[in-house]
Design a protein around this motif. Structure first.
Motif, PDB file in Angstrom:
ATOM      1  N   UNK A   1       0.822  -1.211   0.000  1.00 50.22           N
ATOM      2  CA  UNK A   1       0.000   0.000   0.000  1.00 50.22           C
ATOM      3  C   UNK A   1       0.857   1.262   0.000  1.00 50.22           C
ATOM      4  N   UNK A   2       1.941   1.268   0.767  1.00 46.86           N
ATOM      5  CA  UNK A   2       2.799   2.464   0.815  1.00 46.86           C
ATOM      6  C   UNK A   2       3.442   2.731  -0.551  1.00 46.86           C
ATOM      7  N   UNK A   3       3.948   1.659  -1.186  1.00 45.50           N
ATOM      8  CA  UNK A   3       4.543   1.824  -2.516  1.00 45.50           C
ATOM      9  C   UNK A   3       3.486   2.269  -3.526  1.00 45.50           C
ATOM     10  N   UNK A   4       2.256   1.775  -3.355  1.00 48.94           N
ATOM     11  CA  UNK A   4       1.167   2.153  -4.246  1.00 48.94           C
ATOM     12  C   UNK A   4       0.841   3.643  -4.093  1.00 48.94           C
ATOM     13  N   UNK A   5       0.842   4.138  -2.856  1.00 48.76           N
ATOM     14  CA  UNK A   5       0.585   5.568  -2.633  1.00 48.76           C
ATOM     15  C   UNK A   5       1.674   6.433  -3.276  1.00 48.76           C
ATOM     16  N   UNK A   6       2.923   6.005  -3.143  1.00 45.01           N
ATOM     17  CA  UNK A   6       4.023   6.757  -3.755  1.00 45.01           C
ATOM     18  C   UNK A   6       3.882   6.781  -5.272  1.00 45.01           C
TER      19      UNK A   6
ATOM     20  N   UNK B   1      -6.452   0.681 -12.239  1.00 48.36           N
ATOM     21  CA  UNK B   1      -5.954   1.286 -13.478  1.00 48.36           C
ATOM     22  C   UNK B   1      -4.505   0.884 -13.734  1.00 48.36           C
ATOM     23  N   UNK B   2      -3.723   0.797 -12.663  1.00 45.35           N
ATOM     24  CA  UNK B   2      -2.326   0.404 -12.810  1.00 45.35           C
ATOM     25  C   UNK B   2      -2.220  -1.026 -13.344  1.00 45.35           C
ATOM     26  N   UNK B   3      -3.057  -1.905 -12.814  1.00 40.22           N
ATOM     27  CA  UNK B   3      -3.051  -3.305 -13.265  1.00 40.22           C
ATOM     28  C   UNK B   3      -3.477  -3.404 -14.720  1.00 40.22           C
ATOM     29  N   UNK B   4      -4.539  -2.690 -15.093  1.00 37.21           N
ATOM     30  CA  UNK B   4      -5.063  -2.779 -16.458  1.00 37.21           C
ATOM     31  C   UNK B   4      -4.103  -2.193 -17.480  1.00 37.21           C
ATOM     32  N   UNK B   5      -3.195  -1.320 -17.045  1.00 37.80           N
ATOM     33  CA  UNK B   5      -2.218  -0.746 -17.974  1.00 37.80           C
ATOM     34  C   UNK B   5      -0.971  -1.615 -18.128  1.00 37.80           C
ATOM     35  N   UNK B   6      -0.881  -2.693 -17.353  1.00 34.93           N
ATOM     36  CA  UNK B   6       0.288  -3.572 -17.413  1.00 34.93           C
ATOM     37  C   UNK B   6       0.285  -4.379 -18.701  1.00 34.93           C
TER      38      UNK B   6
ATOM     39  N   UNK C   1      -7.506   4.700  -3.587  1.00 35.62           N
ATOM     40  CA  UNK C   1      -6.297   3.913  -3.841  1.00 35.62           C
ATOM     41  C   UNK C   1      -6.627   2.671  -4.653  1.00 35.62           C
ATOM     42  N   UNK C   2      -7.795   2.076  -4.359  1.00 34.69           N
ATOM     43  CA  UNK C   2      -8.220   0.892  -5.104  1.00 34.69           C
ATOM     44  C   UNK C   2      -8.464   1.195  -6.569  1.00 34.69           C
TER      45      UNK C   2
END
Length: 304
Positions: free
Chosen positions: A138-143, A165-170, A159-160
């Motif tokens: 979670x901390x790395x995700x916030x950064x 969105x981060x996962x779908x852009x992978x 955050x979710x």
């Protein structure tokens, strides 16, 4: 291998197999069989040619020409094996058993069932990645959110949304969306199961009475249980894998090459499994007399 050719109409049941359930149509309309829509058992039915049956549009959406070439390597060899089966000499040429076994594997992999397994597996992995990001990183995700958006995302909902969105852009998610991941998976699975079943032998099964039919998920893993035949288990848990190849022949993979006849109760049970396992369609010879049988099976399916 990349292939720019687009093949939209992709048969899950080989046309060379479907043609064996046909008869000459009226007024020069070509060879036709009876398609039965299990979702609408009371709908008027009309005979159709093999090209119009057993297909799905864009089953493999990415580099479909490559995959169709792979299936073609098997299907082009099938007529000679079918001729040997019809002549009662399926094992005079050792290659015929190999061809028939490959045809079973092809239909086991090129199926509604395998596509569902693939999609379910990817969805499970995606959810596991999401939970890992939210709970353990979670901390790395916030950064990362701050770096990408300039916003401090503190609440789990915001955050979710960013995590999704981060996962779908992978790259894996993009390859899944385009269909590339499925194409690679289905071709690799075909080769994997083909190698796994290389030592299995071929039983050519004929009915003493009645005819076989074929569903739109025709190759099925089976095992015998106290309550009758069970289907749909993993290959390693099955005692046989079946594929109807015409009204009077069914292939069952087993411990030895043989030709056997079975009584009508078993024919009916094998036909019933095809109806139950089908996604929507069942096909049979127009003069088989199976229409009432299939209609009863369709009603029973809807009552489950």
């Amino acid at each position: 291998m990349n292939d720019d050719r687009k093949v939209s109409r992709q048969h899950l049941i080989s046309q060379v197999l479907l043609k064996r359930f046909t008869m000459p149509g009226a007024k020069g309309s070509g060879w036709q069989l009876m398609p039965f829509d299990l979702d609408h058992p009371d709908r008027h039915r009309k005979l159709k040619g093999p090209r119009e049956c057993g297909y799905i549009k864009d089953f493999v959406a990415f580099d479909s020409g490559s995959t169709e070439d792979l299936w073609g390597q098997v299907e082009r060899r099938v007529p000679e094996a079918f001729n040997a089966v019809d002549a009662g000499t399926p094992f005079d040429n050792p290659e015929h058993a190999e061809i028939l076994r490959d045809l079973v594997v092809l239909h086991l992999v090129r199926s509604h069932h395998y596509r569902k397994v693939h999609r379910d597996s990817f969805s499970k992995v995606r959810e596991n990645v999401f939970r890992g990001l939210m709970q353990e990183r979670a901390d790395a995700l916030r950064r990362e959110a701050l770096r990408n958006t300039g916003l401090h995302l503190t609440g789990p909902q915001a955050l979710g949304v960013f995590a999704r969105k981060l996962i779908e852009s992978s790259e894996p998610a993009q390859d899944h969306a385009s269909g590339k991941l499925f194409r690679v998976s289905i071709e690799e699975m075909f080769q994997k199961i083909r190698a796994k079943l290389a030592d299995w032998q071929v039983e050519v099964v004929s009915p003493q009475e009645g005819q076989f039919l074929v569903g739109d998920t025709p190759a099925l893993t089976l095992r015998q249980a106290d309550g009758g035949i069970q289907y749909g288990m993993a290959v390693g848990d099955a005692t046989t894998i079946i594929l109807p190849i015409g009204p009077y022949h069914l292939i069952a993979l087993g411990p030895k090459n043989c030709v056997i006849q079975v009584h009508k109760p078993l024919v009916d049970e094998l036909n019933a499994v095809q109806v139950i396992a089908a996604t929507r369609w069942v096909y049979f010879h127009p003069r088989s007399g199976l229409e009432s049988f299939v209609k009863e099976g369709a009603v029973a399916r809807s009552d489950r």
